[in-house]
Motif scaffolding. Structure first.
Motif, short mmCIF file in Angstrom:
data_model
loop_
_atom_site.label_atom_id
_atom_site.label_comp_id
_atom_site.label_asym_id
_atom_site.label_seq_id
_atom_site.Cartn_x
_atom_site.Cartn_y
_atom_site.Cartn_z
N ARG A 68 6.76 -6.96 2.55
CA ARG A 68 6.21 -6.37 3.77
C ARG A 68 6.03 -4.87 3.55
O ARG A 68 6.95 -4.19 3.10
N VAL A 69 4.81 -4.39 3.86
CA VAL A 69 4.52 -2.96 3.76
C VAL A 69 3.88 -2.48 5.06
O VAL A 69 3.22 -3.26 5.75
N PRO A 70 4.06 -1.21 5.41
CA PRO A 70 3.39 -0.68 6.61
C PRO A 70 1.87 -0.72 6.45
O PRO A 70 1.35 -0.54 5.35
N SER A 71 1.17 -0.94 7.53
CA SER A 71 -0.29 -1.05 7.50
C SER A 71 -0.96 0.18 6.92
O SER A 71 -1.95 0.07 6.20
N GLU A 72 -0.44 1.36 7.22
CA GLU A 72 -1.08 2.58 6.73
C GLU A 72 -0.96 2.75 5.21
O GLU A 72 -1.72 3.50 4.61
N ASN A 73 -0.07 2.02 4.57
CA ASN A 73 0.09 2.12 3.11
C ASN A 73 -0.36 0.86 2.38
O ASN A 73 -0.21 0.76 1.16
N TYR A 74 -0.90 -0.11 3.12
CA TYR A 74 -1.27 -1.38 2.51
C TYR A 74 -2.31 -1.23 1.40
O TYR A 74 -2.15 -1.79 0.32
N ALA A 75 -3.36 -0.48 1.63
CA ALA A 75 -4.44 -0.35 0.64
C ALA A 75 -3.93 0.31 -0.64
O ALA A 75 -4.25 -0.15 -1.75
#
Length: 118
Positions: A68-75
């Motif tokens: 699981r990663v935060p959405s702002e760091n997904y890319a």
């Protein structure tokens, strides 16, 4: 009637790892997390690598993990894992390939069948 939008604060990834037999004895959740964050650090620097990363499930036999990663760091996280071909542990460099099998903003959707593009 308008549907309610879900807040996608995290992304979930089903990741398969391919690494040599030299790392079989060493592999653990903490080391896997270190490898993932070092791949992000190598590609995007210290600030990107300081983000949170949670390994929800790790299967040593199948060499798979749910992360699981935060959405702002997904890319950035996905790009770094995709481009990673080796990891460094002390002075040794080991071949290590991450393959992202599925990614979703909903953890439940990872349990469904995979879509295979031919």
């Amino acid at each position: 009637m308008k549907m309610k939008e879900l807040d996608c604060s995290h992304w979930y990834l089903d990741i398969e790892m391919d690494y040599g037999s030299d790392l079989d004895l060493l592999m653990a959740v903490d080391i896997l997390k270190f490898f993932m964050l070092s791949a992000v650090k190598t590609m995007f620097g210290e600030v990107a690598a300081s983000s949170t990363l949670d390994i929800l499930k790790f299967d040593e036999e199948e060499r798979r993990a749910i992360v699981r990663v935060p959405s702002e760091n997904y890319a950035k996280f996905r790009a770094a894992l995709t481009m990673c071909s080796a990891v460094r542990l002390d002075k040794d460099v080991f071949p290590f390939i991450f393959t992202i099998k599925q990614a979703s903003s909903c953890l439940l959707s990872l349990t469904g069948p995979q879509r295979i593009i031919t």
